[in-house]
Write a protein that holds these residues in place. Sequence first.
Motif, PDB file in Angstrom:
ATOM      1  N   LEU A 381       0.826  -1.206   0.000  1.00 39.88           N
ATOM      2  CA  LEU A 381       0.000   0.000   0.000  1.00 39.88           C
ATOM      3  C   LEU A 381       0.861   1.258   0.000  1.00 39.88           C
ATOM      4  CD1 LEU A 381      -2.816  -1.060   2.495  1.00 39.88           C
ATOM      5  CD2 LEU A 381      -2.877  -1.047  -0.001  1.00 39.88           C
ATOM      6  N   GLY A 382       1.954   1.195  -0.738  1.00 40.67           N
ATOM      7  CA  GLY A 382       2.827   2.363  -0.818  1.00 40.67           C
ATOM      8  C   GLY A 382       2.118   3.578  -1.393  1.00 40.67           C
ATOM      9  N   GLY A 383       1.115   3.354  -2.256  1.00 42.96           N
ATOM     10  CA  GLY A 383       0.373   4.483  -2.815  1.00 42.96           C
ATOM     11  C   GLY A 383      -0.322   5.307  -1.744  1.00 42.96           C
ATOM     12  N   LEU A 384      -0.811   4.643  -0.688  1.00 46.56           N
ATOM     13  CA  LEU A 384      -1.484   5.380   0.387  1.00 46.56           C
ATOM     14  C   LEU A 384      -0.505   6.191   1.230  1.00 46.56           C
ATOM     15  CD1 LEU A 384      -4.152   2.818   1.630  1.00 46.56           C
ATOM     16  CD2 LEU A 384      -4.498   4.858   0.240  1.00 46.56           C
ATOM     17  N   THR A 385       0.742   5.725   1.308  1.00 46.95           N
ATOM     18  CA  THR A 385       1.714   6.491   2.085  1.00 46.95           C
ATOM     19  C   THR A 385       2.077   7.806   1.407  1.00 46.95           C
ATOM     20  OG1 THR A 385       3.654   5.392   1.119  1.00 46.95           O
ATOM     21  CG2 THR A 385       2.672   4.375   3.062  1.00 46.95           C
ATOM     22  N   LEU A 386       1.710   7.937   0.120  1.00 48.21           N
ATOM     23  CA  LEU A 386       1.916   9.224  -0.551  1.00 48.21           C
ATOM     24  C   LEU A 386       1.225  10.351   0.197  1.00 48.21           C
ATOM     25  CD1 LEU A 386       1.442   8.377  -4.341  1.00 48.21           C
ATOM     26  CD2 LEU A 386       3.548   9.088  -3.210  1.00 48.21           C
ATOM     27  N   PHE A 387       0.053  10.045   0.740  1.00 49.62           N
ATOM     28  CA  PHE A 387      -0.696  11.093   1.429  1.00 49.62           C
ATOM     29  C   PHE A 387      -0.061  11.449   2.771  1.00 49.62           C
ATOM     30  CE2 PHE A 387      -3.650   9.138  -1.518  1.00 49.62           C
ATOM     31  CZ  PHE A 387      -4.181  10.257  -2.152  1.00 49.62           C
ATOM     32  N   ALA A 388       0.660  10.488   3.363  1.00 53.40           N
ATOM     33  CA  ALA A 388       1.432  10.821   4.556  1.00 53.40           C
ATOM     34  C   ALA A 388       2.498  11.854   4.205  1.00 53.40           C
ATOM     35  CB  ALA A 388       2.082   9.567   5.141  1.00 53.40           C
ATOM     36  N   GLY A 389       3.132  11.655   3.031  1.00 46.77           N
ATOM     37  CA  GLY A 389       4.087  12.655   2.557  1.00 46.77           C
ATOM     38  C   GLY A 389       3.438  13.993   2.297  1.00 46.77           C
ATOM     39  N   ALA A 390       2.207  13.953   1.782  1.00 44.79           N
ATOM     40  CA  ALA A 390       1.493  15.207   1.510  1.00 44.79           C
ATOM     41  C   ALA A 390       1.186  15.952   2.807  1.00 44.79           C
ATOM     42  CB  ALA A 390       0.198  14.916   0.749  1.00 44.79           C
ATOM     43  N   PHE A 391       0.812  15.217   3.852  1.00 44.07           N
ATOM     44  CA  PHE A 391       0.542  15.870   5.134  1.00 44.07           C
ATOM     45  C   PHE A 391       1.821  16.425   5.747  1.00 44.07           C
ATOM     46  CE2 PHE A 391      -3.515  13.491   5.099  1.00 44.07           C
ATOM     47  CZ  PHE A 391      -4.368  14.525   5.484  1.00 44.07           C
ATOM     48  N   GLU A 392       2.926  15.693   5.585  1.00 44.24           N
ATOM     49  CA  GLU A 392       4.199  16.210   6.080  1.00 44.24           C
ATOM     50  C   GLU A 392       4.609  17.457   5.299  1.00 44.24           C
ATOM     51  OE1 GLU A 392       8.576  14.386   7.285  1.00 44.24           O
ATOM     52  OE2 GLU A 392       6.884  13.047   6.896  1.00 44.24           O
ATOM     53  N   LEU A 393       4.339  17.437   3.985  1.00 43.09           N
ATOM     54  CA  LEU A 393       4.584  18.618   3.155  1.00 43.09           C
ATOM     55  C   LEU A 393       3.782  19.806   3.660  1.00 43.09           C
ATOM     56  CD1 LEU A 393       5.527  20.113   0.562  1.00 43.09           C
ATOM     57  CD2 LEU A 393       3.621  18.997  -0.634  1.00 43.09           C
ATOM     58  N   LEU A 394       2.518  19.578   3.991  1.00 46.80           N
ATOM     59  CA  LEU A 394       1.674  20.660   4.482  1.00 46.80           C
ATOM     60  C   LEU A 394       2.263  21.295   5.730  1.00 46.80           C
ATOM     61  CD1 LEU A 394      -0.989  22.281   4.529  1.00 46.80           C
ATOM     62  CD2 LEU A 394      -2.003  20.372   5.819  1.00 46.80           C
ATOM     63  N   GLY A 395       2.713  20.469   6.674  1.00 43.54           N
ATOM     64  CA  GLY A 395       3.304  21.016   7.892  1.00 43.54           C
ATOM     65  C   GLY A 395       4.532  21.863   7.615  1.00 43.54           C
ATOM     66  N   ASN A 396       5.357  21.420   6.665  1.00 42.15           N
ATOM     67  CA  ASN A 396       6.570  22.176   6.345  1.00 42.15           C
ATOM     68  C   ASN A 396       6.284  23.463   5.588  1.00 42.15           C
ATOM     69  OD1 ASN A 396       9.264  20.669   7.045  1.00 42.15           O
ATOM     70  ND2 ASN A 396       7.776  19.093   6.521  1.00 42.15           N
ATOM     71  N   LEU A 397       5.292  23.423   4.707  1.00 45.36           N
ATOM     72  CA  LEU A 397       4.938  24.648   3.997  1.00 45.36           C
ATOM     73  C   LEU A 397       4.389  25.702   4.962  1.00 45.36           C
ATOM     74  CD1 LEU A 397       3.338  23.268   0.704  1.00 45.36           C
ATOM     75  CD2 LEU A 397       5.643  24.193   1.052  1.00 45.36           C
ATOM     76  N   LEU A 398       3.631  25.255   5.949  1.00 44.75           N
ATOM     77  CA  LEU A 398       3.156  26.194   6.969  1.00 44.75           C
ATOM     78  C   LEU A 398       4.329  26.849   7.691  1.00 44.75           C
ATOM     79  CD1 LEU A 398       0.147  24.250   8.563  1.00 44.75           C
ATOM     80  CD2 LEU A 398       0.040  26.364   7.226  1.00 44.75           C
ATOM     81  N   CYS A 399       5.338  26.039   7.999  1.00 42.55           N
ATOM     82  CA  CYS A 399       6.521  26.576   8.680  1.00 42.55           C
ATOM     83  C   CYS A 399       7.308  27.521   7.769  1.00 42.55           C
ATOM     84  CB  CYS A 399       7.421  25.436   9.153  1.00 42.55           C
ATOM     85  SG  CYS A 399       6.744  24.498  10.532  1.00 42.55           S
ATOM     86  N   ALA A 400       7.497  27.107   6.506  1.00 45.64           N
ATOM     87  CA  ALA A 400       8.339  27.894   5.596  1.00 45.64           C
ATOM     88  C   ALA A 400       7.752  29.271   5.306  1.00 45.64           C
ATOM     89  CB  ALA A 400       8.544  27.119   4.296  1.00 45.64           C
ATOM     90  N   PHE A 401       6.454  29.323   5.042  1.00 43.22           N
ATOM     91  CA  PHE A 401       5.869  30.573   4.530  1.00 43.22           C
ATOM     92  C   PHE A 401       5.032  31.343   5.545  1.00 43.22           C
ATOM     93  CE2 PHE A 401       6.494  27.820   0.785  1.00 43.22           C
ATOM     94  CZ  PHE A 401       7.433  28.617   0.139  1.00 43.22           C
ATOM     95  N   TRP A 402       4.855  30.783   6.737  1.00 34.21           N
ATOM     96  CA  TRP A 402       4.137  31.520   7.764  1.00 34.21           C
ATOM     97  C   TRP A 402       4.931  31.608   9.062  1.00 34.21           C
ATOM     98  CZ3 TRP A 402       0.474  29.468  11.852  1.00 34.21           C
ATOM     99  CH2 TRP A 402      -0.118  30.531  12.560  1.00 34.21           C
ATOM    100  N   LEU A 403       5.370  30.452   9.584  1.00 34.83           N
ATOM    101  CA  LEU A 403       6.005  30.461  10.895  1.00 34.83           C
ATOM    102  C   LEU A 403       7.412  31.052  10.874  1.00 34.83           C
ATOM    103  CD1 LEU A 403       4.861  27.005  12.344  1.00 34.83           C
ATOM    104  CD2 LEU A 403       3.890  29.269  12.746  1.00 34.83           C
TER     105      LEU A 403
END
Length: 446
Positions: A381-403
């Motif tokens: 189910l490696g395809g489903l882990t893609l969304f885990a990467g997407a959520f991790e991406l979201l957290g980092n984008l929040l940090c990069a451009f806001w925090l």
Amino acid sequence: MKSLQFDVLHDSPRRVLLCVMLPLLAVNGISLLTAALTNEIYSRCIGEAAFTVTALVATLMGALQNIVGGVVSAAWIRTAPAVQQQDRRTAENRAVNAVYAVALITAAACGLLLVLTEPFLSLLQIPVQMLDAVRQYYRIYIGSYLLVSLSSYFLSVVNGVCSSAGIFWANLLSSCGSTLAAGLLVGLLGLGVAGVAGVAALAAAAVLAVSILLLRRRGLRFGPNAARWRPDLRLIGGILRYGLVLALQSLLCNVGYLAVSIQTNRLLPLDYITVLSVSLPLTGVMSAFSAACAVFVPANHAAGRGRRSLAFLKLATLGCTGYGVLCFLAFALLGKWYYARLFDSAAVIAYGADYWRIYGFGLIFVAVIFVVRIFLEGVGLGGLTLFAGAFELLGNLLCAFWLIPRFGVVGCSLSYPLGWFFAAVYLLVICVCMRKRLFEERMEIQ
């Protein structure tokens, strides 16, 4: 440990976990000392520049490791059922084709990074005074990375088929080899930043040689035989496709970390950037849980043994998360003392202590990822882990451009914990929602 043999299909999950983790835990304890010694070598022979250079390009190096690491993981997942059985001729051919796949992706990724050296360094906003040293480190590290990728695959095979003693010696060399290489290249030969760049490849060459010797003792031989070396394009293609799916999950994370790195290099002081590359291998225990999961899950899932998989997942997740809490306490309490051993600057020491406290809290969440993500990848189910990467991406984008623009160094320090929190929650939800498919018993595949 030599007597601790195990059978992934028939021994209890607890025994398999013990037999794989015991040598890895022993190695991790030793690696605490060797990593500290490596940092001491860099600090005394080069100074802060060694840590600053590696921190400035850590995101790109991490992207390379994740791309290749995804294919290495896929190579093991696709070849584990055959390699762990008694048909050595088939096992040898599967392992050789896995090597083909790993070599192909390494050559492609490293070639692209070398061709685009200047654009990537420009994108990372490297300070002018560090550009020459960074360029030298970047080219040497990437140019020698094939040895690292091949040793990673063979180390996975050793973990899957050898006794606990074999696992111990191969992983001990993997851990201590970096310190020995650093002592030779940086301490004895005085190669400076170029020596730092060559440490990983020199250590990997030793691990690769020892791993092949250990596998020969287990009956896996890779001599000049046409049947062994015959390419199986279907298998190679399957490994590359699944590996790129796994790598894409990591690349999503790296996009976020790249954004954080660019903002960090652009907006934050060099004293703070210097502390980001200093670490202790406390997460090595989590990697041991991951390694045990990678050994246990593919073969049991292929055999339709869902209840064994569920028992293993519960055991590994509880153990790894409990260890994550201990890691948080260690990073929170030891930061100021440890940075004071490496640096004289009061600003660097203060930044380091604060960074470790925040980073350490995130290790509670990453402990979940270390087990659950590897489990889902191991069952296909490696395809489903893609969304885990997407959520991790979201957290980092929040940090990069806001925090980071708003809170400075605190915003950067939160990048790992925030991304890990989002990803861990998602992975646990997936396991609950798909529990019937993941853990039902099926007829054993012949």
